[in-house]
Design an enzyme around this catalytic site. Sequence first.
Site, PDB file in Angstrom:
ATOM      1  N   ARG A 284       0.855  -1.179   0.000  1.00  0.00           N
ATOM      2  CA  ARG A 284       0.000   0.000   0.000  1.00  0.00           C
ATOM      3  C   ARG A 284       0.894   1.233   0.000  1.00  0.00           C
ATOM      4  NH1 ARG A 284      -2.213   0.741   5.394  1.00  0.00           N
ATOM      5  NH2 ARG A 284      -0.837   2.546   5.494  1.00  0.00           N
ATOM      6  N   HIS A 288      -3.724   4.470   4.573  1.00  0.00           N
ATOM      7  CA  HIS A 288      -4.824   3.517   4.676  1.00  0.00           C
ATOM      8  C   HIS A 288      -6.109   4.144   4.138  1.00  0.00           C
ATOM      9  CE1 HIS A 288      -7.418   0.395   6.230  1.00  0.00           C
ATOM     10  NE2 HIS A 288      -8.103   1.295   6.910  1.00  0.00           N
ATOM     11  N   TYR A 297       4.075   5.478  11.345  1.00  0.00           N
ATOM     12  CA  TYR A 297       4.335   4.083  11.712  1.00  0.00           C
ATOM     13  C   TYR A 297       5.188   3.305  10.716  1.00  0.00           C
ATOM     14  CZ  TYR A 297       0.186   3.538   8.683  1.00  0.00           C
ATOM     15  OH  TYR A 297      -0.709   3.597   7.654  1.00  0.00           O
TER      16      TYR A 297
END
Length: 387
Positions: A284, A288, A297
């Site tokens: 990805r 998100h 993160y």
Amino acid sequence: MRRHRAGRSPPRKEAAVTVDAHTARDAELVQLLTPEGERLEHPDYPLSLSDQQLRELYRDLVLVRALDVESVALTRRGELGLWPSLLGQEAAQIGSGRALGPGDMVFPTYREHAVAYCRGLPWLNILRLFRGVNHAGWDPKEFGFHLYTIVIGSQTLHATGYAMGMQHDARTIAEQGETAVGDATLAYFGDGATSQGDVNEAFVFAAVYNAPIVFFCQNNQWAISEPLERQTRIPLYRRAQGFGFPGVRVDGNDVLACLAVTRRALDRARTGEGPSLIEAFTYRMGAHTTTDDPTRYRHSDELEAWKLKDPIARVKAYLSRTGLANKAFFEEVDVQVAEAAVELRAACLALPDPPPEAMFQHVYAAPHRLLQEEQAAYETYLAGFHD
């Protein structure tokens, strides 16, 4: 596929995958097109496409990326409430989506915009949902593409039940002496969903009833902010063995491999060989959703490493090195997708706002007393502002 003159196309090699930390933890990765644009062969997944079909796959990839980028931009401008980008996952979705037959049914999550495109669903219909002008925006039966599912993993149970219904219908038709057309169900989910009970329960039912379903896991390495290591100790595709059906890991950034692997799995399902699990190993590249900040993160070096495996760049490299496409073709595609993005933006901005009471419509198939009472109370509340 048209044969090329000697010296025009580089010789194909047997697939020999180099495993690294960003590719897989084992060597069992099906790949037909390397990141450098070199065509490979795989004995279990042969794929023959015409030159035009290869060019169309490239066009598909570029178009859905452009529309996805435009959708993100619309969200940043406040025109959409939310958008889950598919950036980096175009090959997994286009490859699997183009493997579907007209009678197959897709059960998506909320990110399969490119699969919807392959099923003929207008991109604007998806924007209607994220703009909040309706409850869904399309008829699942018309497109063979079910409504988006926000509850993680629940669509796998719906898909398995639907596949069992297909199986029952085919059996009934056969008992009547007629020839049943074999169709299958394709269920999408992410790596994080594999930790949900619904997904594992769907595996049990699909295996026990030999349902005609293909489970397609887009392993994009991150379940929001949780890395793959928090989901499993073994490659995800190996979980299928414990439920009694085959699993395969495919290079999710390789549109050709995703097409070939999904075709074979769907053929198995249609011919009564039961379910399969495909793990598309991809990444990805974006957030998100547009409410997420991935820099909190994950490290930038991870992102840079995956940029070298870009699904569009490798197809472009293959088309260029084999002479299947020239500069004029690529420029033509760029112009077409730019125009499509402009048209999408204008169409989205032109969508009318629904009346407030529209939220009560299409909730139940028949009149519902409680819902009618709530609507009446809400309309009384709104009327209080008229003065």
